[in-house]
Design an enzyme around this catalytic site. Structure first.
Site, PDB file in Angstrom:
ATOM      1  N   TYR A 145      32.750  37.628  37.308  1.00 21.46           N
ATOM      2  CA  TYR A 145      33.361  38.474  37.680  1.00 21.46           C
ATOM      3  C   TYR A 145      34.276  39.225  36.460  1.00 21.46           C
ATOM      4  O   TYR A 145      33.828  40.595  36.110  1.00 21.46           O
ATOM      5  CB  TYR A 145      34.707  38.315  38.521  1.00 21.46           C
ATOM      6  CG  TYR A 145      35.837  39.411  38.885  1.00 21.46           C
ATOM      7  CD1 TYR A 145      35.409  40.508  39.595  1.00 21.46           C
ATOM      8  CD2 TYR A 145      36.857  39.123  38.354  1.00 21.46           C
ATOM      9  CE1 TYR A 145      36.155  41.528  39.702  1.00 21.46           C
ATOM     10  CE2 TYR A 145      37.909  40.074  38.576  1.00 21.46           C
ATOM     11  CZ  TYR A 145      37.450  41.415  39.021  1.00 21.46           C
ATOM     12  OH  TYR A 145      38.474  42.275  39.235  1.00 21.46           O
ATOM     13  N   HIS A 164      44.300  35.766  48.094  1.00 15.92           N
ATOM     14  CA  HIS A 164      45.527  36.060  47.251  1.00 15.92           C
ATOM     15  C   HIS A 164      46.640  35.442  47.516  1.00 15.92           C
ATOM     16  O   HIS A 164      46.850  35.350  48.737  1.00 15.92           O
ATOM     17  CB  HIS A 164      45.746  37.602  46.890  1.00 15.92           C
ATOM     18  CG  HIS A 164      44.376  38.419  46.391  1.00 15.92           C
ATOM     19  ND1 HIS A 164      43.695  39.010  47.283  1.00 15.92           N
ATOM     20  CD2 HIS A 164      44.227  38.437  45.161  1.00 15.92           C
ATOM     21  CE1 HIS A 164      42.618  39.441  46.423  1.00 15.92           C
ATOM     22  NE2 HIS A 164      42.763  39.122  44.967  1.00 15.92           N
TER      23      HIS A 164
HETATM   24  N1  UDP Z   1      47.163  30.311  44.193  1.00 21.57           N
HETATM   25  C1  UDP Z   1      47.467  29.512  44.890  1.00 21.57           C
HETATM   26  N2  UDP Z   1      47.242  29.525  46.198  1.00 21.57           N
HETATM   27  C2  UDP Z   1      46.522  30.033  47.031  1.00 21.57           C
HETATM   28  C3  UDP Z   1      46.152  31.293  46.297  1.00 21.57           C
HETATM   29  C4  UDP Z   1      46.311  31.388  44.946  1.00 21.57           C
HETATM   30  O1  UDP Z   1      47.962  28.592  44.277  1.00 21.57           O
HETATM   31  O2  UDP Z   1      46.430  29.923  48.243  1.00 21.57           O
HETATM   32  C5  UDP Z   1      47.188  30.526  43.049  1.00 21.57           C
HETATM   33  C6  UDP Z   1      46.051  30.948  42.092  1.00 21.57           C
HETATM   34  O3  UDP Z   1      45.557  29.556  41.841  1.00 21.57           O
HETATM   35  C7  UDP Z   1      46.548  31.684  40.678  1.00 21.57           C
HETATM   36  C8  UDP Z   1      47.884  32.366  41.686  1.00 21.57           C
HETATM   37  O4  UDP Z   1      48.101  31.751  42.714  1.00 21.57           O
HETATM   38  O5  UDP Z   1      46.976  30.720  39.917  1.00 21.57           O
HETATM   39  C9  UDP Z   1      47.292  33.794  41.686  1.00 21.57           C
HETATM   40  O6  UDP Z   1      46.139  33.952  42.674  1.00 21.57           O
HETATM   41  P1  UDP Z   1      45.473  35.098  43.298  1.00 21.57           P
HETATM   42  O7  UDP Z   1      44.447  34.779  43.909  1.00 21.57           O
HETATM   43  O8  UDP Z   1      46.552  35.781  44.036  1.00 21.57           O
HETATM   44  O9  UDP Z   1      45.282  36.156  41.846  1.00 21.57           O
HETATM   45  P2  UDP Z   1      44.116  35.989  40.795  1.00 21.57           P
HETATM   46  O10 UDP Z   1      45.114  35.724  39.696  1.00 21.57           O
HETATM   47  O11 UDP Z   1      43.298  34.934  40.928  1.00 21.57           O
HETATM   48  O12 UDP Z   1      43.705  37.125  40.346  1.00 21.57           O
END
Ligand code: UDP
Length: 325
Positions: free
Chosen positions: A139, A187
């Site tokens: 990505y 997210h």
């Molecule tokens: N995250 C989590 N549990 C979830 C979804 C996300 O702990 O159910 C964590 C994920 O590992 C990251 C942060 O939350 O560290 C933000 O994740 P998100 O998918 O919202 O955004 P990204 O940073 O991947 O764009």
């Protein structure tokens, strides 16, 4: 007229609203694979795909388009690791179709939705735009490839672009006309709000052994309406025939546990959690410096408080789940 590709999605629809309120005429193209037709409440809508070169040519011939904003992409890091081909086809090949149709029709202003994922695992934070780009997922690589193509096009042709590297987009339109709505949702904030509203039983915390104060990942959350404002300001910069790359973040980091705690405060719900393994492709800390955007675009985030950001997300989340939009 502004051509908003992917304007039925989360960020594109907020930009469409923002620009429409500023008096711009907009044309939205979206294949509705992720977007929602209900979100195209402003401007004209065409359902179509960037694969369709004839359609793109027809649109550029028929409408008086001055600038193209490109939001249409696949954005799930995990999915990109499992199926890189669809990321390179959707994010790289399809963007080339768009750029080439623009060339053919002498349209030379482009705003690109890029991402902090182009940096990979940062060597220092806050991350500035000149930090090395070593993406750790297909990505992130697909977005960086487009940035390189944009640089080459701007050197070779009469073409200017602004690439906006978003940190973690969050929140919703304060008037709750539109908001975040992904199916399936991956997210953090909407997943926590799903638990608050009773749609899920618990939030999985992906990794509690990261090198951060409480062991969970730290992210820089930026309100989607502040992102929209930055696109409006980027449009103004393009009118001066300039090309630039900007980070868009709040310059502040919050851990997964801190976000869950703030969601508890905002919603008044208990929100049970489960500690799980790390998710592949997650850098421990992503915090952006937006000094360049502040200096050159004169952009200033209005929603700098994480609680305010989550409050708008919660308002929207309740509406989405309690009403048919
Ligand atoms: N995250 C989590 N549990 C979830 C979804 C996300 O702990 O159910 C964590 C994920 O590992 C990251 C942060 O939350 O560290 C933000 O994740 P998100 O998918 O919202 O955004 P990204 O940073 O991947 O764009």
């Amino acid at each position: 007229m502004i051509f908003i590709v992917g304007g039925a999605g989360y960020i594109g629809s907020h930009v469409n609203k923002f620009l429409s309120k500023k008096g711009y005429k907009t044309l939205i193209l979206d294949n509705l694979s992720k977007g929602h037709e209900e979100f195209v409440k402003w401007g004209e809508f065409i359902k179509g795909d960037l694969k369709d070169k004839r359609l793109l040519d027809k649109i550029f011939k028929e409408y008086n388009i001055t600038t193209v904003m490109h939001f249409a992409a696949l954005t799930d890091v995990r999915e990109s690791i499992k199926d890189p081909g669809s990321y390179y086809r959707n994010n790289v090949k399809n963007t080339l179709n768009l750029l080439d149709a623009m060339q053919k029709n002498n349209i030379n202003r482009f705003i690109f939705s890029s991402t902090c994922a182009v940096y990979g695992d940062p060597i220092e934070t806050p991350i500035t735009e000149d930090h090395p780009c070593n993406p750790i997922s297909p990505y992130g690589r697909s977005k960086l490839m487009i940035e390189k193509i944009l640089e080459d096009y701007s050197n070779a042709y009469d073409f200017n672009y602004v690439s906006l590297r978003y940190f973690n987009a969050a929140g919703a339109d304060p008037q709750t006309e539109i908001g975040e709505w992904h199916e399936p949702e991956t997210h953090l904030i909407p997943i926590i709000l799903d638990v608050a509203i009773g749609k899920r039983e618990n939030v999985q915390i992906f990794g509690t052994d990261y090198p951060t104060p409480n062991g969970t990942c730290i992210r820089d959350y930026i309100h989607v309406m502040d992102l929209a404002d930055a696109h409006y300001k980027a449009l103004k910069l393009l009118e001066e025939d300039k090309s630039e790359i900007f980070n868009l973040g709040n310059g502040d980091g919050f851990s997964v546990k801190e976000i869950i705690e703030t969601c508890r405060e905002v919603t008044g719900e208990e929100i049970p959690t489960i500690e799980s393994d790390r998710r592949p492709g997650d850098p421990p800390i992503l915090i952006g410096s937006s000094k360049k955007a502040k200096r050159i675009l004169r952009w200033e985030p209005e929603f700098s408080d994480i609680k305010d950001i989550i409050e708008t997300a919660w308002e929207w989340h309740q509406k989405l789940n309690n009403e048919i939009i």
